[in-house]
Design a protein around this motif. Structure first.
Motif, PDB file in Angstrom:
ATOM      1  N   THR A 162     -58.892 -23.036 -12.846  1.00 17.26           N
ATOM      2  CA  THR A 162     -57.795 -23.550 -13.648  1.00 17.26           C
ATOM      3  C   THR A 162     -57.030 -24.630 -12.887  1.00 17.26           C
ATOM      4  O   THR A 162     -57.132 -24.745 -11.672  1.00 17.26           O
ATOM      5  N   ASN A 163     -56.246 -25.390 -13.636  1.00 17.69           N
ATOM      6  CA  ASN A 163     -55.164 -26.174 -13.053  1.00 17.69           C
ATOM      7  C   ASN A 163     -53.879 -25.405 -13.267  1.00 17.69           C
ATOM      8  O   ASN A 163     -53.779 -24.564 -14.168  1.00 17.69           O
ATOM      9  N   ILE A 164     -52.884 -25.687 -12.459  1.00 17.07           N
ATOM     10  CA  ILE A 164     -51.604 -25.011 -12.596  1.00 17.07           C
ATOM     11  C   ILE A 164     -50.486 -26.031 -12.614  1.00 17.07           C
ATOM     12  O   ILE A 164     -50.557 -27.063 -11.927  1.00 17.07           O
ATOM     13  N   ALA A 165     -49.479 -25.781 -13.434  1.00 17.44           N
ATOM     14  CA  ALA A 165     -48.289 -26.624 -13.515  1.00 17.44           C
ATOM     15  C   ALA A 165     -47.057 -25.740 -13.361  1.00 17.44           C
ATOM     16  O   ALA A 165     -47.059 -24.576 -13.777  1.00 17.44           O
ATOM     17  N   PHE A 166     -46.017 -26.290 -12.769  1.00 18.69           N
ATOM     18  CA  PHE A 166     -44.775 -25.567 -12.510  1.00 18.69           C
ATOM     19  C   PHE A 166     -43.620 -26.211 -13.271  1.00 18.69           C
ATOM     20  O   PHE A 166     -43.611 -27.423 -13.506  1.00 18.69           O
ATOM     21  N   TRP A 167     -42.639 -25.399 -13.616  1.00 15.16           N
ATOM     22  CA  TRP A 167     -41.469 -25.844 -14.389  1.00 15.16           C
ATOM     23  C   TRP A 167     -40.204 -25.448 -13.641  1.00 15.16           C
ATOM     24  O   TRP A 167     -39.988 -24.276 -13.332  1.00 15.16           O
ATOM     25  N   ASP A 168     -39.387 -26.459 -13.322  1.00 20.43           N
ATOM     26  CA  ASP A 168     -38.154 -26.194 -12.584  1.00 20.43           C
ATOM     27  C   ASP A 168     -36.919 -26.214 -13.474  1.00 20.43           C
ATOM     28  O   ASP A 168     -35.787 -26.172 -12.980  1.00 20.43           O
ATOM     29  N   GLY A 169     -37.151 -26.297 -14.786  1.00 21.49           N
ATOM     30  CA  GLY A 169     -36.042 -26.364 -15.731  1.00 21.49           C
ATOM     31  C   GLY A 169     -35.774 -27.769 -16.220  1.00 21.49           C
ATOM     32  O   GLY A 169     -35.063 -27.964 -17.211  1.00 21.49           O
TER      33      GLY A 169
END
Length: 251
Positions: A162-169
């Motif tokens: 998979t690829n992964i993405a992050f969310w900081d708001g």
């Protein structure tokens, strides 16, 4: 100097085409994986571009994209499927198409465990992925869903598949590290106004949410190692809406 032909038996019986099987045994090749629904594929052009670019890099010549599409249509007809999980494998001078039951993430939150491993030539979807498979199966035996591949210093690169993405708001961030930029990632990246930047395991607690992507779709991440991510339903609704807006390209 001439060489004797390869002789191969399978379950005690001579192989029907030993030369072809010998070719398929080689780990020197690449592939792409996609979901087909009613004769259409999201990001079909990107899949074909992937095959062409990797073939040029590995074999010195590209692929006939129309021929690849014809091979996929033929395999789907022979399998009697309008919906399927399809893979196209490329070896030097040989193409192989596999057709299986369709797959999709069930939208259940994914638990990831970090492992110190990075794929060689990570920008290619190449064959011989023993390392990532080994780590993925190992973390699954520990109750996790996916392995998160990291550098020795804790820099996050990608999941095993998979690829992964992050969310900081405020923004969606994809790790800026050696990784395969998957087709689903490539489709979502511009639609989400996302950015790329370094992410380390030490940064994970500072993020509100994360999600993984691959040809099966999108799934939220519930935790990485011992860090539980709160999650963000509005983010996931936005991501799903963006993905649903991508048109299916006809094979």
């Amino acid at each position: 100097m001439s060489h004797a032909p390869v002789y191969i038996e399978i379950d005690g019986r001579p192989a029907a085409d030993p030369e072809l099987i010998a070719t398929l045994q080689s780990a020197y090749g690449h592939f792409t994986a996609m979901q087909v629904r009613h004769g259409g594929v999201r990001g079909l052009g990107l899949h074909l571009d992937r095959l062409d670019g990797a073939s040029r890099e590995l074999f010195g010549t590209g692929v006939d994209k129309d021929h690849v599409r014809a091979l996929m249509r033929q395999a789907l007809r022979a399998a009697g499927r309008a919906e399927a999980a399809v893979r196209v494998y490329m070896y030097e001078g040989t193409a192989m198409v596999t057709v299986r039951e369709p797959f999709a993430f069930d939208d259940a939150p994914q638990a990831l465990k970090s492992v110190p491993y990075q794929r060689p030539a990570a920008h290619l979807k190449h064959l011989g992925g023993f390392g990532q498979t080994y780590h993925r199966e190992a973390v699954r035996r520990e109750g996790f869903d996916e392995a998160l591949l990291t550098a020795p210093d804790g820099t996050v690169s990608e999941g095993a598949v998979t690829n992964i993405a992050f969310w900081d708001g405020a923004s969606v961030r994809w790790p800026d590290a050696p990784a395969l930029h998957g087709v689903t990632m490539a489709l979502l990246e511009p639609l989400l106004g996302s950015v790329r930047g370094p992410v380390t395991l030490a940064d994970v607690p500072s993020f509100r949410a994360a999600f993984v992507t691959n040809s099966r779709g999108i799934a939220p991440v519930s935790r990485i190692d011992e860090t539980v991510l709160p999650g963000d339903e509005r983010l996931m609704a936005r991501v799903r809406e963006a993905y649903a807006s991508v048109e299916w390209e006809t094979l």
